[in-house]
Design a protein around this motif. Structure first.
Motif, PDB file in Angstrom:
ATOM      1  N   SER A 239       0.444   8.881   0.938  1.00 33.44           N
ATOM      2  CA  SER A 239       1.739   8.276   1.231  1.00 33.44           C
ATOM      3  C   SER A 239       2.650   8.329   0.015  1.00 33.44           C
ATOM      4  O   SER A 239       3.849   8.643   0.121  1.00 33.44           O
ATOM      5  CB  SER A 239       1.546   6.824   1.686  1.00 33.44           C
ATOM      6  OG  SER A 239       2.791   6.201   1.901  1.00 33.44           O
TER       7      SER A 239
ATOM      8  N   THR B 284       3.981  11.929  -0.527  1.00 32.79           N
ATOM      9  CA  THR B 284       5.039  12.377   0.380  1.00 32.79           C
ATOM     10  C   THR B 284       6.411  11.846  -0.023  1.00 32.79           C
ATOM     11  O   THR B 284       7.427  12.466   0.289  1.00 32.79           O
ATOM     12  CB  THR B 284       4.735  11.945   1.823  1.00 32.79           C
ATOM     13  OG1 THR B 284       4.591  10.523   1.866  1.00 32.79           O
ATOM     14  CG2 THR B 284       3.461  12.603   2.324  1.00 32.79           C
ATOM     15  N   THR B 285       6.455  10.706  -0.714  1.00 30.32           N
ATOM     16  CA  THR B 285       7.749  10.116  -1.097  1.00 30.32           C
ATOM     17  C   THR B 285       8.121  10.383  -2.551  1.00 30.32           C
ATOM     18  O   THR B 285       9.301  10.445  -2.883  1.00 30.32           O
ATOM     19  CB  THR B 285       7.739   8.604  -0.856  1.00 30.32           C
ATOM     20  OG1 THR B 285       6.628   8.012  -1.540  1.00 30.32           O
ATOM     21  CG2 THR B 285       7.625   8.305   0.637  1.00 30.32           C
TER      22      THR B 285
ATOM     23  N   LEU C  57      -5.376   7.254   1.487  1.00 27.09           N
ATOM     24  CA  LEU C  57      -4.186   7.209   2.340  1.00 27.09           C
ATOM     25  C   LEU C  57      -2.968   6.763   1.553  1.00 27.09           C
ATOM     26  O   LEU C  57      -1.866   7.302   1.733  1.00 27.09           O
ATOM     27  CB  LEU C  57      -4.439   6.264   3.523  1.00 27.09           C
ATOM     28  CG  LEU C  57      -5.402   6.767   4.598  1.00 27.09           C
ATOM     29  CD1 LEU C  57      -5.698   5.653   5.602  1.00 27.09           C
ATOM     30  CD2 LEU C  57      -4.828   7.982   5.314  1.00 27.09           C
ATOM     31  N   ASP C  58      -3.144   5.780   0.665  1.00 25.34           N
ATOM     32  CA  ASP C  58      -2.040   5.331  -0.186  1.00 25.34           C
ATOM     33  C   ASP C  58      -1.582   6.455  -1.108  1.00 25.34           C
ATOM     34  O   ASP C  58      -0.383   6.611  -1.357  1.00 25.34           O
ATOM     35  CB  ASP C  58      -2.471   4.120  -1.017  1.00 25.34           C
ATOM     36  CG  ASP C  58      -2.659   2.876  -0.157  1.00 25.34           C
ATOM     37  OD1 ASP C  58      -2.102   2.848   0.954  1.00 25.34           O
ATOM     38  OD2 ASP C  58      -3.354   1.944  -0.610  1.00 25.34           O
TER      39      ASP C  58
ATOM     40  N   THR D 227       1.196  12.986  -7.581  1.00 25.93           N
ATOM     41  CA  THR D 227       0.153  11.972  -7.435  1.00 25.93           C
ATOM     42  C   THR D 227      -0.817  12.128  -8.596  1.00 25.93           C
ATOM     43  O   THR D 227      -0.482  12.762  -9.606  1.00 25.93           O
ATOM     44  CB  THR D 227      -0.551  12.108  -6.061  1.00 25.93           C
ATOM     45  OG1 THR D 227      -1.450  11.025  -5.886  1.00 25.93           O
ATOM     46  CG2 THR D 227      -1.274  13.428  -5.933  1.00 25.93           C
TER      47      THR D 227
END
Length: 310
Positions: A39, A42-43, A35-36, A47
């Motif tokens: 997150s 998305t910002t 989940l991190d 990743t």
């Protein structure tokens, strides 16, 4: 030739591949770390396992954990005494080397940059670096992203604008003195060159508008580029469609000019047209960033259509 261009345009529209984006498992099965990661994606728009290429002269990474590097000021002296040892644990990555994001950590106590990124060149060459320093010295490992990165450089844009305006002014002045055909001024009876100029002006305004009003959308496109307009947000899709239209319309314009003018005059006309298009792109892409491009585009449409000879 025009039928071939039309067929090519239809083929591009029908054969675009759909980009489904990153595939993630069911949200109910995600761990806290996953989940991190989502997150962060998305910002920050990248990743783990994302590929970069080093574009700076060098990128220095350290093998120490971020927690060991981001310590309170009271132990600064101890860190300085360990300086020589820490230098031995640093690795210098050179220009054009490819790296992959191996891990990402957030260190709230770090006053410089709380985000640390672990990058690896291979299984034996890896280390940590602040995100700000990393992003300033790398580009996504994609030719479209690197093309955007190159032409988004402000110093290059200013230099290119000066060269284009100076060269175009000199070249167009000489062509006009010789009585050569020039778009808008001593034009041929064809709609293609004028439409090409208007399309370039509109595309330049749209390009700068996306950067001005939707910077995060443009940033995501920068990290995940696609030439398929149907796989992108609406305005980005419109912009990419305009790029394809520019390529197709340019071919049609060249074909039409060669059918209307002798070979020598056609070459001179196309040289002048290229100079005008370069000036249009530079002027509208820069002025739109200061909101001047919008009224200027309206005025240019009025001027170009009024000067059109059919």
């Amino acid at each position: 030739m025009r039928r071939l261009v039309s067929l090519l345009f239809v083929s591009i529209l029908l054969c675009g591949c759909y980009n489904r984006g990153p595939i993630t498992p069911d949200a109910w099965d995600l761990t806290e770390k996953q989940l991190d990661s989502i997150s962060f994606y998305t910002t920050h728009h990248y990743t783990q396992n994302y590929n970069f290429v080093v574009t700076g002269d060098s990128l220095v990474v350290v093998k120490q954990q971020p927690e060991d590097m981001s310590v309170p000021d009271v132990v600064t002296f101890e860190l300085q005494s360990m300086g020589e040892e820490m230098k031995k644990d640093s690795i210098t990555l050179r220009r054009n080397e490819h790296v992959v994001v191996a891990d990402i950590k957030t260190v709230p106590t770090d006053t410089i940059d709380s985000v640390w990124v672990k990058v690896a060149r291979d299984q034996l060459t890896f280390g940590w670096v602040h995100e700000n320093e990393l992003l300033s010295k790398v580009s996504p490992d994609d030719p479209i992203s690197q093309f955007i990165d190159y032409f988004s450089d402000k110093h290059l844009l200013v230099f290119m604008a000066f060269c284009v305006l100076t060269g175009a002014a000199y070249g167009l002045r000489r062509l006009m003195r010789k009585g050569c055909k020039i778009v808008h001024f001593n034009d041929i009876a064809s709609f293609y060159p004028t439409a090409l100029c208007l399309l370039i002006a509109s595309s330049a305004v749209l390009y700068s508008s996306i950067q001005l009003f939707a910077p995060e959308t443009w940033r995501h496109f920068y990290y995940h580029p696609s030439l398929n307009p149907f796989a992108l947000p609406f305005w980005l899709g419109v912009f990419i469609s305009s790029v394809w239209a520019l390529i197709i319309w340019s071919l049609a314009t060249v074909d039409d000019v060669y059918h209307r003018l002798p070979l020598g005059e056609a070459i001179m006309y196309l040289v002048g047209l290229a100079a005008v298009c370069a000036v249009i792109y530079v002027v509208f892409s820069i002025t739109t960033l200061y909101y001047v491009g919008y009224p200027l585009l309206i005025a240019y449409f009025y001027f170009a259509i009024k000067r059109l000879k059919l």
